[in-house]
Design an enzyme around this catalytic site. Structure first.
Site, PDB file in Angstrom:
ATOM      1  N   ASP A 234      31.302 -32.412  20.463  1.00 19.71           N
ATOM      2  CA  ASP A 234      31.831 -32.980  21.990  1.00 19.71           C
ATOM      3  C   ASP A 234      33.463 -32.867  21.777  1.00 19.71           C
ATOM      4  O   ASP A 234      33.691 -33.653  20.915  1.00 19.71           O
ATOM      5  CB  ASP A 234      31.412 -34.652  22.041  1.00 19.71           C
ATOM      6  CG  ASP A 234      30.413 -35.147  23.215  1.00 19.71           C
ATOM      7  OD1 ASP A 234      31.053 -34.529  24.133  1.00 19.71           O
ATOM      8  OD2 ASP A 234      29.472 -35.626  22.925  1.00 19.71           O
TER       9      ASP A 234
ATOM     10  N   ASP B 140      32.538 -32.662  27.857  1.00 15.84           N
ATOM     11  CA  ASP B 140      32.252 -34.070  28.749  1.00 15.84           C
ATOM     12  C   ASP B 140      33.120 -34.695  30.091  1.00 15.84           C
ATOM     13  O   ASP B 140      33.814 -34.199  29.842  1.00 15.84           O
ATOM     14  CB  ASP B 140      32.676 -34.933  27.686  1.00 15.84           C
ATOM     15  CG  ASP B 140      32.444 -36.650  28.527  1.00 15.84           C
ATOM     16  OD1 ASP B 140      31.695 -36.879  28.548  1.00 15.84           O
ATOM     17  OD2 ASP B 140      33.391 -36.919  28.446  1.00 15.84           O
TER      18      ASP B 140
ATOM     19  N   GLU C 280      29.192 -30.509  31.139  1.00 14.84           N
ATOM     20  CA  GLU C 280      28.939 -31.522  32.313  1.00 14.84           C
ATOM     21  C   GLU C 280      28.955 -31.668  33.606  1.00 14.84           C
ATOM     22  O   GLU C 280      31.176 -32.258  33.334  1.00 14.84           O
ATOM     23  CB  GLU C 280      29.168 -33.504  31.051  1.00 14.84           C
ATOM     24  CG  GLU C 280      28.178 -34.095  32.170  1.00 14.84           C
ATOM     25  CD  GLU C 280      28.753 -35.405  31.663  1.00 14.84           C
ATOM     26  OE1 GLU C 280      28.194 -36.644  31.295  1.00 14.84           O
ATOM     27  OE2 GLU C 280      30.216 -35.239  30.536  1.00 14.84           O
TER      28      GLU C 280
ATOM     29  N   HIS D   5      22.144 -38.983  25.082  1.00 15.28           N
ATOM     30  CA  HIS D   5      22.348 -40.359  24.893  1.00 15.28           C
ATOM     31  C   HIS D   5      23.285 -40.585  25.922  1.00 15.28           C
ATOM     32  O   HIS D   5      23.644 -42.539  26.199  1.00 15.28           O
ATOM     33  CB  HIS D   5      23.891 -39.589  24.028  1.00 15.28           C
ATOM     34  CG  HIS D   5      25.253 -39.168  25.014  1.00 15.28           C
ATOM     35  ND1 HIS D   5      25.285 -37.718  25.347  1.00 15.28           N
ATOM     36  CD2 HIS D   5      26.151 -39.070  24.842  1.00 15.28           C
ATOM     37  CE1 HIS D   5      25.873 -37.764  25.367  1.00 15.28           C
ATOM     38  NE2 HIS D   5      26.946 -38.663  26.526  1.00 15.28           N
ATOM     39  N   ASP D   6      23.262 -40.512  27.347  1.00 16.75           N
ATOM     40  CA  ASP D   6      23.126 -41.105  28.638  1.00 16.75           C
ATOM     41  C   ASP D   6      22.031 -41.928  29.948  1.00 16.75           C
ATOM     42  O   ASP D   6      22.646 -41.752  30.268  1.00 16.75           O
ATOM     43  CB  ASP D   6      24.427 -40.101  29.192  1.00 16.75           C
ATOM     44  CG  ASP D   6      25.630 -40.476  29.143  1.00 16.75           C
ATOM     45  OD1 ASP D   6      26.070 -41.012  28.569  1.00 16.75           O
ATOM     46  OD2 ASP D   6      26.997 -39.288  29.246  1.00 16.75           O
TER      47      ASP D   6
END
Length: 586
Positions: A103, A209, A267, A343-344
């Site tokens: 990430d 991210d 993202e 993960h979100d």
């Protein structure tokens, strides 16, 4: 049928296994996953069919937002291990012909990062302009106000007042996550150097991210007042996909990523239209390889946001989005990402399928069929391959610890006079979509703590008790009818027939030709007569479809032990998935 991009690349055929490090495997009994734990499970990950792992942040961090608040990009958060552990992980991955993605969190840092510490010392600091500092505004009564009306991602103002210099700094997420000012060339060079540090260690790619938040409108204007009853408003028009966003990405590509042949997936928040997406991923743009647009995991959001009531999932949403991106990407020479979990988000089997014990196995296998029969790079969240689901609905708000969900719950609770008995509608949304569900400890066994950590340890967050009911790796490993076995077979079939399922053309069958709860599409190899028809019943009821020409085709795959009844109509059972084929040599 829409033609597909047929330029072959290893990253297009890859299966990316996302690991939330805190939740994967703990080897030192502190209740927190670690790098040695990940290393110990590489053979398992490879056996599933994955060839790349993506780690959510492992950098040094005070963990106010689970590592998305980085205090040192070149150090490792101590509970995870050391830099030497990362080097060993990379070495072990290489030995298995696997790759590592990390990430990349560079829209903001932690307020404990040395850059920010220097920036906040004085208005004349050498790094003052590395962040966004602005003077307060004052209302008619002389009350101090933030520089604009932007609402933060987790509620409240997007600005944080700092007594040291009497100014506010921009913090779109938590107050402890100040935004970096990418207009500063020295800041960009420092970020580039930190990225090179990891590429030199052998990292193969990055998930970026909050990527398109790195460029804001230089004037930072007020957001439009769309919620008159609230003090702060959405400012995404001004802080997302700003005027220099593409310049920054092209600079990253040419100055950093290309030299290492690194793969990138960004993202993309607030920007989901085809024209905007094309500017990021069209090959001619030379920016990034792929995007997470987020719309596929927003399908059940409420009309006023993620946790607001009034949302809900219907298969036609999935049908529409699937057709949109499967046909759009080839038009501008882009490439898709395939995912339903991360993960979100909550677990897809609970949101878009069913975690009812009667249907859960079928639903999990149906979703696996969906993901493995589309064009794009496939992303699998750890635990998805065993059908991990959301926390049980009888668990209260005390079991939810993520800052996003808790902040929203507490905000609404306050507006309702602190009465928890009035919060059933909000709890229902959290039970479906809270980020906690995607971060549950991995379920390895049916024993204490699901084998995630030692029996005497206290896991950092709740372990789903359903690990005792067969929803674990150990139980499913040698069961040919398990979700895990189905995933392994599905990924093997995908790689065997790449010309159809990865590089083939796509055609969605309209709802009018099938059933409102059935998603159906065709895949075809460009250079042969191989064709496949995928039928997916997103319902706990039987659904029938009429496709006369498929009677001449044979069943390639299905999630029931027997093929569906086929005559003039095909009778699909609850959450049934079936793949018919023509021209295949199986």
């Amino acid at each position: 049928m829409a033609p597909q991009n047929t330029e072959r690349q290893p990253w297009k055929e890859a299966v990316i296994y996302q690991i939330y490090p805190a939740s994967f495997k703990d080897t030192d009994s502190d209740g927190w996953g670690d790098l040695p734990g990940i290393i110990s499970k590489l053979d398992y990950i490879r056996s599933v069919g994955a060839d790349t792992i993506w780690l959510s942040p492992i950098y040094a961090s005070p963990q106010n937002d689970m590592g998305y608040d980085v205090s040192d990009y070149r150090s490792i958060h101590a509970p995870y291990g050391t830099l030497e552990d990362v080097d060993r992980l990379i070495s072990e991955l290489r030995a298995r012909d696997m790759k590592l993605w990390m990430d990349l969190v560079v829209n903001h840092t932690s307020n404990e990062h040395e850059w920010f510490k220097v920036s906040r010392r004085s208005r004349d600091s050498a790094k003052r302009d590395w962040y966004f500092w602005r003077d307060p505004k004052y209302d008619a009564e002389g009350i101090r106000k933030p520089p604009n009306n932007w609402k933060g991602m987790f509620g409240g103002s997007a600005w944080t007042y700092d007594e040291t210099t009497g100014q506010y700094y921009l913090s779109l997420f938590l107050p402890s996550q100040p935004d970096l000012n990418w207009t500063n060339s020295e800041l960009r060079e420092a970020v580039h150097d930190d990225i090179r540090f990891w590429l030199d260690h052998g990292v193969d790619g990055f998930r970026i991210d909050s990527m398109n938040l790195m460029s804001k409108h230089p004037d930072l204007p007020d957001g439009e007042i769309t919620c008159p009853d609230e003090e702060y408003q959405s400012g995404d028009k001004w802080f997302a996909s700003g005027p220099r966003m593409h310049e920054y990405l092209q600079e990253l590509r040419t100055k950093v990523f290309d030299a290492y042949n690194a793969v990138t997936v960004g993202e993309l928040g607030f920007t989901k239209d085809e024209e905007s997406v094309s500017k990021y991923v069209a090959k001619s743009r030379h920016e990034i390889n792929m995007l997470f647009t987020g719309d596929i995991i927003d399908m059940d959001f409420g009309p006023n946001g993620k946790y607001t009531p009034g949302g809900g999932f219907h298969p036609r949403q999935l049908r529409s989005l699937t057709e949109k991106w499967q046909t759009a990407m080839p038009r501008f020479d882009g490439w898709n990402t395939l995912y339903l979990d991360n993960h979100d988000s909550g677990r897809s089997v609970s949101r878009y399928g069913s975690d009812d014990p009667r249907y859960r196995t079928y639903a999990a296998k149906m979703l696996a069929t969906y993901l493995t029969t589309l064009s794009g790079t496939l992303f699998l969240l750890a635990g998805q391959e065993i059908g991990m689901a959301n926390l049980p609905k009888d668990m209260g708000i005390d079991q939810y610890i993520d800052v996003e969900g808790k902040n929203y719950y507490n905000k609404v609770l306050q507006s309702r006079g602190g009465d928890h008995s009035k919060m059933a509608d909000i709890m229902k949304e959290l039970q479906l979509k809270a980020r906690d569900h995607g971060r549950l400890p991995m379920q390895w066994t049916d024993g204490p703590n699901a084998g995630f950590t030692s029996p005497e340890a206290c896991p950092w967050m709740t372990v789903n008790p359903d690990h005792k009911l067969g929803w674990n790796v150990e139980t499913q490993q040698d069961d040919p009818n398990s979700v895990l076995s189905f995933w392994k077979e599905s990924l093997a079939f995908r790689k065997k027939f790449v010309d159809v399922f990865i590089y083939g053309s796509f055609e969605m069958l309209p709802e009018s030709a099938t059933h409102e709860k059935v998603v159906a599409y065709k895949r075809k190899d460009h250079s042969s007569d191989k064709e496949a028809l995928v039928l997916l019943n997103f319902s706990d009821q039987n659904s029938t479809v009429t496709i006369p020409w498929v009677t001449r085709w044979v069943v390639l795959r299905g999630n029931y032990s027997t093929a569906p009844i086929r005559g003039e109509m095909i009778a699909l059972r609850p959450y049934e998935a079936v793949v018919y084929c023509s021209g295949f040599s199986i």
